[in-house]
Design a protein around this motif. Structure first.
Motif, PDB file in Angstrom:
ATOM      1  N   ILE A 326     -65.530  -5.689  20.661  1.00  0.00           N
ATOM      2  CA  ILE A 326     -63.933  -5.245  21.129  1.00  0.00           C
ATOM      3  C   ILE A 326     -63.159  -5.930  20.382  1.00  0.00           C
ATOM      4  N   PHE A 327     -63.312  -6.755  19.490  1.00  0.00           N
ATOM      5  CA  PHE A 327     -61.889  -6.919  19.495  1.00  0.00           C
ATOM      6  C   PHE A 327     -61.466  -6.603  17.802  1.00  0.00           C
ATOM      7  N   PRO A 328     -60.697  -6.215  17.003  1.00  0.00           N
ATOM      8  CA  PRO A 328     -60.165  -6.297  15.734  1.00  0.00           C
ATOM      9  C   PRO A 328     -61.184  -7.955  14.695  1.00  0.00           C
ATOM     10  N   ASN A 329     -61.207  -7.612  13.912  1.00  0.00           N
ATOM     11  CA  ASN A 329     -61.996  -8.346  12.537  1.00  0.00           C
ATOM     12  C   ASN A 329     -60.856  -9.496  12.266  1.00  0.00           C
ATOM     13  N   GLN A 350     -54.835 -18.214  30.359  1.00  0.00           N
ATOM     14  CA  GLN A 350     -53.911 -19.057  29.184  1.00  0.00           C
ATOM     15  C   GLN A 350     -54.722 -18.644  28.125  1.00  0.00           C
ATOM     16  N   ILE A 351     -54.736 -18.781  27.260  1.00  0.00           N
ATOM     17  CA  ILE A 351     -55.279 -17.770  26.039  1.00  0.00           C
ATOM     18  C   ILE A 351     -54.683 -18.183  24.686  1.00  0.00           C
ATOM     19  N   VAL A 352     -55.468 -19.285  23.484  1.00  0.00           N
ATOM     20  CA  VAL A 352     -54.539 -20.124  22.189  1.00  0.00           C
ATOM     21  C   VAL A 352     -56.309 -19.102  21.530  1.00  0.00           C
ATOM     22  N   GLY A 353     -55.658 -18.247  20.345  1.00  0.00           N
ATOM     23  CA  GLY A 353     -55.975 -17.738  19.110  1.00  0.00           C
ATOM     24  C   GLY A 353     -55.855 -17.740  18.199  1.00  0.00           C
ATOM     25  N   GLN A 354     -56.833 -16.715  16.669  1.00  0.00           N
ATOM     26  CA  GLN A 354     -55.907 -16.921  15.521  1.00  0.00           C
ATOM     27  C   GLN A 354     -56.015 -14.987  15.578  1.00  0.00           C
ATOM     28  N   LEU A 355     -54.069 -14.677  14.782  1.00  0.00           N
ATOM     29  CA  LEU A 355     -54.355 -13.252  14.746  1.00  0.00           C
ATOM     30  C   LEU A 355     -54.126 -13.575  12.918  1.00  0.00           C
ATOM     31  N   TYR A 356     -54.870 -13.005  11.525  1.00  0.00           N
ATOM     32  CA  TYR A 356     -54.816 -12.956  10.549  1.00  0.00           C
ATOM     33  C   TYR A 356     -55.136 -14.336  10.176  1.00  0.00           C
ATOM     34  N   GLY A 357     -54.946 -15.364  10.582  1.00  0.00           N
ATOM     35  CA  GLY A 357     -55.137 -17.118  10.743  1.00  0.00           C
ATOM     36  C   GLY A 357     -54.407 -17.773  11.287  1.00  0.00           C
ATOM     37  N   LYS A 358     -53.182 -17.093  11.920  1.00  0.00           N
ATOM     38  CA  LYS A 358     -52.059 -17.557  12.354  1.00  0.00           C
ATOM     39  C   LYS A 358     -52.598 -17.895  13.576  1.00  0.00           C
ATOM     40  N   MET A 359     -52.894 -19.488  14.238  1.00  0.00           N
ATOM     41  CA  MET A 359     -52.122 -19.366  16.125  1.00  0.00           C
ATOM     42  C   MET A 359     -51.212 -18.496  16.006  1.00  0.00           C
ATOM     43  N   PHE A 360     -51.805 -18.596  17.889  1.00  0.00           N
ATOM     44  CA  PHE A 360     -51.020 -17.786  18.377  1.00  0.00           C
ATOM     45  C   PHE A 360     -51.558 -18.463  20.414  1.00  0.00           C
ATOM     46  N   ARG A 361     -50.598 -18.672  21.021  1.00  0.00           N
ATOM     47  CA  ARG A 361     -50.842 -18.937  22.001  1.00  0.00           C
ATOM     48  C   ARG A 361     -50.365 -17.728  23.347  1.00  0.00           C
ATOM     49  N   TRP A 362     -51.348 -17.331  24.625  1.00  0.00           N
ATOM     50  CA  TRP A 362     -50.624 -16.677  25.585  1.00  0.00           C
ATOM     51  C   TRP A 362     -50.638 -17.410  26.806  1.00  0.00           C
ATOM     52  N   GLU A 452     -64.707  -0.912  27.002  1.00  0.00           N
ATOM     53  CA  GLU A 452     -65.698  -1.186  26.836  1.00  0.00           C
ATOM     54  C   GLU A 452     -65.633  -0.252  25.432  1.00  0.00           C
ATOM     55  N   ARG A 453     -64.401   1.022  25.293  1.00  0.00           N
ATOM     56  CA  ARG A 453     -64.476   2.108  24.223  1.00  0.00           C
ATOM     57  C   ARG A 453     -63.118   1.500  23.371  1.00  0.00           C
ATOM     58  N   ILE A 454     -63.188   0.108  24.007  1.00  0.00           N
ATOM     59  CA  ILE A 454     -61.146   0.648  23.076  1.00  0.00           C
ATOM     60  C   ILE A 454     -61.914   0.016  21.601  1.00  0.00           C
ATOM     61  N   ASN A 455     -60.870   0.686  20.598  1.00  0.00           N
ATOM     62  CA  ASN A 455     -61.206   0.784  19.393  1.00  0.00           C
ATOM     63  C   ASN A 455     -59.861   0.789  18.554  1.00  0.00           C
ATOM     64  N   THR A 456     -59.391   1.391  17.690  1.00  0.00           N
ATOM     65  CA  THR A 456     -58.615   1.287  16.996  1.00  0.00           C
ATOM     66  C   THR A 456     -57.865   3.069  17.410  1.00  0.00           C
ATOM     67  N   ASP A 457     -59.056   4.007  17.205  1.00  0.00           N
ATOM     68  CA  ASP A 457     -59.193   5.057  17.353  1.00  0.00           C
ATOM     69  C   ASP A 457     -58.638   5.257  18.987  1.00  0.00           C
TER      70      ASP A 457
END
Length: 724
Positions: A326-329, A350-362, A452-457
């Motif tokens: 369900i996550f974008p590429n 608490q979430i740590v991730g990467q978006l377009y190769g850049k780190m982020f924190r929630w 489960e149905r989450i996508n761009t559209d």
């Protein structure tokens, strides 16, 4: 008589009695009847046919049954003809149970077993063993006429050795192949059944152990059992003899068939959840690393609502990297923590991730655990509170509000500290200190189905936004702007920027932008208000020779279709008006386009101009100019024509108006060729043919002012006539 002789004599007599009894039993047991009844019972209870060969029942020196080539048929239309096959069967009998016409197996051993688990494209499962409905026959004898009671069956211990298990799921295109060195169920006669399974899949090994009470009652019917059955399951997995995960599940259960009345605790650590897909491929487990889990949930269904409903009483989840469909590429979660210690506690995240190769924190919370479970697991109209901060080196985001339920709305404040992007064939964009403040409206109900149905559209259709975006530092290509602002609205798959302004000391761009995804091909519409910028912008972009130095004002409407800059250029249509005053005419640039006709004009290196004005109809293949006016104190040029976009060809016609005191002269000019290599001819191919007007000697005729009419036309681009 001595004791030794007495003992030996007693043993001999006992041996004779037992041997005689076994011989007698062996003579009176009807093997064919037992086998036929076994076949009949299995088919009635499972809907499948049992077959076996080399059945051997003997009672000396101990009671035992042996058979080989055992098969249980598959469901109709199954991929494999057999559901289960086994090479050998060995069963130890309790001799004395035969006198009560009950076949009691102390132990059953099956070896060289093959199990084919299948689910077809329609979702039918071959392990769904359905009893055959009995057909009532009035001609059958009643119970009073039956002289022989049916035989019963009891089991104590079942062992499977050397088992291969295939799983083939045509519905979800999943398959796996498991090996079981040993699978054992024992104490089947007692109130607590134990099981122990040792197996492997690919390069890993696993063990499953546990126990469950009241198994017989749970399997015999759909009704709930009282008291509830207790169970415990332990799963351990090993890769290259290293433990990679342990899960312990314990609790109580009232109905196994309907999964009702449960109260379950799950604890464990798993290095990668994706490894379990080899064991349970039909559940589609995502790839989640380094999981530590502790949770408790129970069934809260009621008689008025028999559907089993879970209630989460504890949720403590820590994970490493998560890869889910369900996550974008370009989104990847590196670590997560979700903690709520009871039903009424806040869910801290608490979430740590990467978006377009850049780190982020929630860092934030999702309201109370009860509210979260009700929204995710059940369809409710309750809003789910959400608040928190999302931060990285390039941006900060604050959220506060609700999602799901009725009237959801999130107050947002997004600061893009540094945003860089490159658009192919358009140029570079660098923006800093971008601030968005407004509302996000998440209108879809927050349920497991929607997740489960989450996508761009899905997001396009169910998320709306309204707010304002500003910035004090924007650079497009080599142009810097210190003031950017626009109202922003996203709704019904349409994005609108209204009252857009992009300004610096030299320029002030104003307009509206509307981008629609409602159609199969996206549509872009741009409306330009009184926008001021240097003429050099146009000259640089279209590679036009430097004709005019000064500010230009633009108005117009542009429309196009497509998914990228190339398609937008190809499908661009609209109307555009451009005008400028108090600039300077550059003689060298004008000579580049009018060539020999420049000799008919009183040109200097640089001339002050009264105006320059253009109005054009933009078509997919060409530009049609109904107005092209350039006026100085000494002369004016008025013209119209076309520019062929694909071939880059010019076809412009001008009529000069030259003022020489009391004399005015003009020679019609045509410009052809391209912007890079134009050529000039005089109308009707008459070289240097002039039109002269001699005014009265005592009074000079004032020069005609073309600017007013030309500028008025440029201010009304929609009034342009289509080129015929």
């Amino acid at each position: 008589m001595n004791k030794k002789k007495v003992i030996l004599g007693s043993v001999g007599v006992l041996a004779c009695l037992v041997g005689g009894s076994l011989f007698a039993v062996n003579q009176f047991v009807d093997r064919k009847m037992i086998l036929n009844q076994l076949y009949s019972n299995i088919e009635k209870q499972t809907g499948r046919k049992l077959a076996l060969q080399n059945l051997d029942i003997h009672f000396f020196p101990w009671p035992e049954i042996n058979a080989s080539n055992i098969t249980l048929s598959n469901m109709p239309g199954g991929k494999n003809p057999h559901f289960i096959t086994a090479g050998n069967l060995k069963a130890n009998l309790n001799l004395w149970s035969l006198w009560q016409r009950t076949i009691h197996f102390k132990s059953i051993q099956l070896s060289n077993v093959q199990i084919h688990l299948e689910r077809n494209a329609q979702g039918q499962k071959n392990w769904d063993l359905q009893p055959v409905e009995a057909i009532k026959d009035n001609n059958l004898p009643t119970a009073q006429h039956i002289t022989h009671r049916k035989w019963g069956w009891q089991f104590n211990n079942v062992q499977l050795k050397n088992v291969e298990c295939w799983y083939d799921d045509a519905l979800n295109h999943k398959n796996t192949h498991l090996f079981f060195e040993q699978a054992e169920l024992n104490q089947l006669e007692t109130d607590k059944v134990r099981f122990n399974i040792n197996g492997s899949h690919h390069h890993a090994k696993f063990t499953i152990t546990g126990r469950i009470s009241h198994l017989t009652e749970l399997l015999e019917g759909d009704d709930t059992v009282a008291p509830p059955a207790k169970f415990q399951v332990n799963l351990s997995e090993y890769v290259r003899n290293q433990n990679v995960g342990n899960i312990r599940i314990s609790g109580t259960l009232k109905s196994l068939v309907k999964a009702k009345g449960y109260d379950i605790i799950v604890r464990g650590t798993i290095l990668n959840l994706d490894d379990l897909n080899h064991l349970f491929p039909h559940v589609h487990l995502p790839s989640i690393e380094n999981i530590t889990l502790s949770t408790a949930f129970k069934d809260i269904s009621k008689e008025s609502d028999p559907q089993g409903l879970p209630q989460i009483d504890l949720l403590q989840l820590h994970t490493g990297k998560i890869n889910a469909a369900i996550f974008p590429n370009n989104l990847q979660l590196m670590s997560t923590e979700i903690v709520a210690n009871d039903l009424n506690a806040d869910v801290n995240t608490q979430i740590v991730g990467q978006l377009y190769g850049k780190m982020f924190r929630w860092s934030g919370n999702l309201g109370r655990l009860k509210t979260l479970q009700d929204n995710v697991l059940f369809k409710t109209d309750e809003n789910l509170p959400i608040s928190g901060k999302l931060s990285s080196a390039d941006y900060n985001l604050k959220l506060d509000g609700t999602i799901g339920g009725k009237n959801p709305s999130l107050a947002t404040e997004l600061s893009l500290l540094n945003y860089n992007n490159y658009v192919k064939d358009f140029g570079s964009l660098n923006a800093q200190n971008i601030l968005y403040s407004g509302k996000l409206i998440v209108s879809f109900p927050l349920t497991l189905v929607s997740l489960e149905r989450i996508n761009t559209d899905f997001l396009y259709q169910n998320i709306t936004s309204k707010g304002k975006i500003t910035s004090n530092s924007v650079k497009i290509n080599q142009y810097n702007f210190d003031n950017f602002s626009s109202n922003l609205e996203w709704k019904n798959r349409e994005l609108s920027f209204t009252q857009l302004q992009l300004a610096n000391k030299q320029s002030d761009i104003k307009g509206d932008v509307h981008y629609s995804l409602q159609q199969e091909t996206p549509e872009l519409n741009v409306r330009i208000f009184y926008s001021s910028f240097p003429m050099k912008w146009i000259e640089d972009y279209f590679s036009i020779a430097n004709i005019y130095t000064g500010q230009m004002t633009a108005l117009g409407n542009l429309s196009t279709k497509g998914n990228n800059w190339q398609e937008w250029q190809k499908n661009l249509t609209g109307q555009l008006g451009l005008f400028g005053t108090d600039g300077k005419l550059e003689a060298e640039g004008l000579r580049h386009y009018i060539g020999q006709a420049a000799a008919t004009l009183p040109l200097k290196k640089s001339l002050s101009t009264q105006c320059i004005a253009l109005r054009t109809q933009i078509n997919s293949d060409d530009l049609y100019f109904d107005t092209i006016t350039l006026q100085t104190n000494q002369f004016a040029l008025n013209g119209q024509g076309t520019f062929d976009i694909p071939d880059q060809k010019l076809n412009l016609h001008f009529i000069p108006d030259v003022r020489l005191g009391a004399i005015s002269a003009s020679a019609p000019i045509r410009i052809g060729g391209t912007l890079a290599k134009p050529y000039t001819t005089f109308d009707m191919n008459k070289n240097r043919v002039f039109s002269l007007n001699i005014n009265a000697l005592n009074k000079s005729q004032p020069a005609t002012n073309y600017c007013q009419d030309a500028i008025e036309k440029a201010k009304k681009p929609l009034g342009i006539l289509q080129k015929k």
